[in-house]
Scaffold this motif. Structure first.
Motif, short mmCIF file in Angstrom:
data_model
loop_
_atom_site.label_atom_id
_atom_site.label_comp_id
_atom_site.label_asym_id
_atom_site.label_seq_id
_atom_site.Cartn_x
_atom_site.Cartn_y
_atom_site.Cartn_z
N VAL A 83 0.86 -1.19 0.00
CA VAL A 83 0.00 0.00 0.00
C VAL A 83 0.89 1.24 0.00
N PHE A 84 0.66 2.14 -0.95
CA PHE A 84 1.39 3.40 -1.01
C PHE A 84 0.52 4.48 -0.39
N ASN A 85 1.04 5.15 0.61
CA ASN A 85 0.30 6.22 1.29
C ASN A 85 0.81 7.56 0.78
N ALA A 86 -0.02 8.26 0.01
CA ALA A 86 0.38 9.52 -0.61
C ALA A 86 0.16 10.73 0.29
N LEU A 87 -0.33 10.55 1.51
CA LEU A 87 -0.65 11.67 2.38
C LEU A 87 0.60 12.31 2.97
N LYS A 170 -2.89 -5.83 -7.56
CA LYS A 170 -1.48 -5.88 -7.21
C LYS A 170 -1.09 -4.93 -6.07
N TRP A 171 -1.80 -3.83 -5.90
CA TRP A 171 -1.35 -2.87 -4.90
C TRP A 171 -2.50 -1.97 -4.46
N GLY A 172 -2.25 -1.19 -3.43
CA GLY A 172 -3.25 -0.27 -2.93
C GLY A 172 -2.68 1.13 -2.80
N LEU A 173 -3.55 2.13 -2.81
CA LEU A 173 -3.15 3.53 -2.77
C LEU A 173 -4.09 4.29 -1.84
N ILE A 174 -3.51 5.05 -0.91
CA ILE A 174 -4.28 5.91 -0.02
C ILE A 174 -4.00 7.36 -0.40
N PHE A 175 -5.05 8.13 -0.65
CA PHE A 175 -4.86 9.54 -0.99
C PHE A 175 -6.07 10.34 -0.52
N GLN A 176 -5.91 11.66 -0.58
CA GLN A 176 -7.02 12.55 -0.22
C GLN A 176 -7.63 13.13 -1.49
N VAL A 177 -8.94 13.04 -1.57
CA VAL A 177 -9.66 13.60 -2.71
C VAL A 177 -9.70 15.11 -2.54
N THR A 178 -9.24 15.85 -3.54
CA THR A 178 -9.23 17.31 -3.45
C THR A 178 -10.40 17.96 -4.18
N ALA A 179 -11.03 17.21 -5.09
CA ALA A 179 -12.19 17.75 -5.79
C ALA A 179 -12.98 16.60 -6.39
N GLY A 195 -3.55 16.60 3.07
CA GLY A 195 -3.11 16.83 1.70
C GLY A 195 -2.23 15.71 1.18
N ASN A 196 -2.02 15.72 -0.14
CA ASN A 196 -1.19 14.71 -0.79
C ASN A 196 0.22 15.26 -1.00
N ARG A 197 1.21 14.47 -0.74
CA ARG A 197 2.60 14.91 -0.83
C ARG A 197 3.23 14.68 -2.20
N THR A 198 2.66 13.78 -3.00
CA THR A 198 3.29 13.45 -4.28
C THR A 198 2.27 12.81 -5.21
N LEU A 199 2.58 12.83 -6.49
CA LEU A 199 1.82 12.08 -7.49
C LEU A 199 2.64 10.91 -8.03
N GLN A 200 3.84 10.75 -7.49
CA GLN A 200 4.69 9.62 -7.86
C GLN A 200 4.37 8.47 -6.91
#
Length: 319
Positions: A83-87, A170-179, A195-200
């Protein structure tokens, strides 16, 4: 000719006879009062036991729902390592994915309520995370695109600032919806809290970040539910609390008042015994939770500790 009664026959009760009668009557009344008071006391105890059972039933129903859903991500069991945490860091307890469940022993747990409730010393706590509501299928995802993600329909009611979990096979992603615009979801960097720290979203074996997208083949997205259970004190009353985070906002719910203790143990896959959280539990291997809830006694109608300690075992569905 009227017959005159003898002097002896006209005589009333003697003082001794009256005293004996009063004494016997007092014994009878005392016995009746004793039976009455005993019945009143028994009814009070039975009523308290009934209230204790009802309180424990409500609390365990809600706790069971959270525990049974722990780790659900819409795509089966997503391991924390996948799981990639983009927060943005530092990650709070409610957005730090550890496989969907984590326990804490003897008061050593985060400030779930942001100071609203003081944790009761020497009690345990539980944190669970899972996908909430109805998942939406990912039609397309391009992390650098606008919109970034398109879903088939927004039945889960995803709104801006929601923390969501998306995954494929294959994987999971955690992010914050901005709109949110219909079925278009954005997750821009630099907006919202945390907020999200990256789009990578990808990390190569050599540690280099790269753009990675959720596949439209078996890809899902849904709001992420975070809940914590603990015993705390507010307004001089000890209660069992559930704290839930919705769209980044902490909500404190009093579940059952007059609770004095919560003890938790965990069964891991491939083991035979329940252990405390401090025993080095691997949270992704937890398959069952045993909870023991102790309710406060009522001095006016004391109930044995064995009747005030309610235990329940809850199995995780997503293991």
């Amino acid at each position: 000719m009227m017959r005159l009664c003898s002097k002896k026959a006209a005589r009333g009760f003697s003082l001794t006879e009256l005293m004996v009668a009063l004494l016997l009557g007092s014994f009878l009344v005392a016995g009746v009062i004793g039976v009455y008071l005993s019945n009143v006391s028994t009814n009070r105890v039975n009523q308290q036991i009934s209230e204790l059972q009802q309180a424990s039933q409500v609390s365990f129903q809600l706790l069971s729902q959270d525990v049974q859903h722990a780790g659900y991500a819409g795509c089966g069991n997503v391991m924390a390592a996948h799981v990639f945490n983009a927060l943005n860091p530092p990650l709070a307890w409610w957005n730090n994915w550890t496989g969907g469940i984590q326990g804490f022993d003897s008061g050593g747990f985060p400030d779930f309520s942001n100071g609203a409730v003081v944790p009761l010393p020497n009690t345990d706590a539980l944190q669970v995370m899972y996908g909430r509501g109805v998942s939406a299928s990912v039609v397309s995802h391009n992390a650098a695109g606008n919109p970034a993600m398109v879903i088939n329909q927004n039945l889960a009611g995803i709104v801006a600032n929601d923390i969501v979990m998306s995954c494929d096979s294959k994987w999971g992603l955690i992010f914050q919806v901005t709109a949110v615009n219909g079925t278009d979801l954005s997750h821009a960097v630099g907006a919202g809290a945390p907020g999200n720290r990256t789009l990578q979203f990808g990390v190569a074996p050599n540690g280099v970040a790269y753009q990675r997208n959720i596949s439209s083949d078996a890809g899902f997205v849904m709001p992420m539910e975070s809940a914590a259970w603990f015993v705390g004190t507010r307004n001089n009353l000890n209660s069992l609390y559930r704290v839930v985070v919705v769209a980044g906002q902490v909500r404190v719910e009093e579940i059952v008042p007059n609770v004095t203790n919560l003890q938790l143990q965990y069964l891991q896959r491939g083991t035979a015994n329940y252990v405390d959280a401090s025993a080095g539990v691997v949270w992704e291997n937890v398959v069952s939770v045993r909870a023991v809830l102790t309710l406060a006694d009522n001095p006016s109608a004391p109930v044995a500790l064995a009747l005030r300690e309610i235990s329940q075992v809850v199995n995780l569905r997503n293991r």
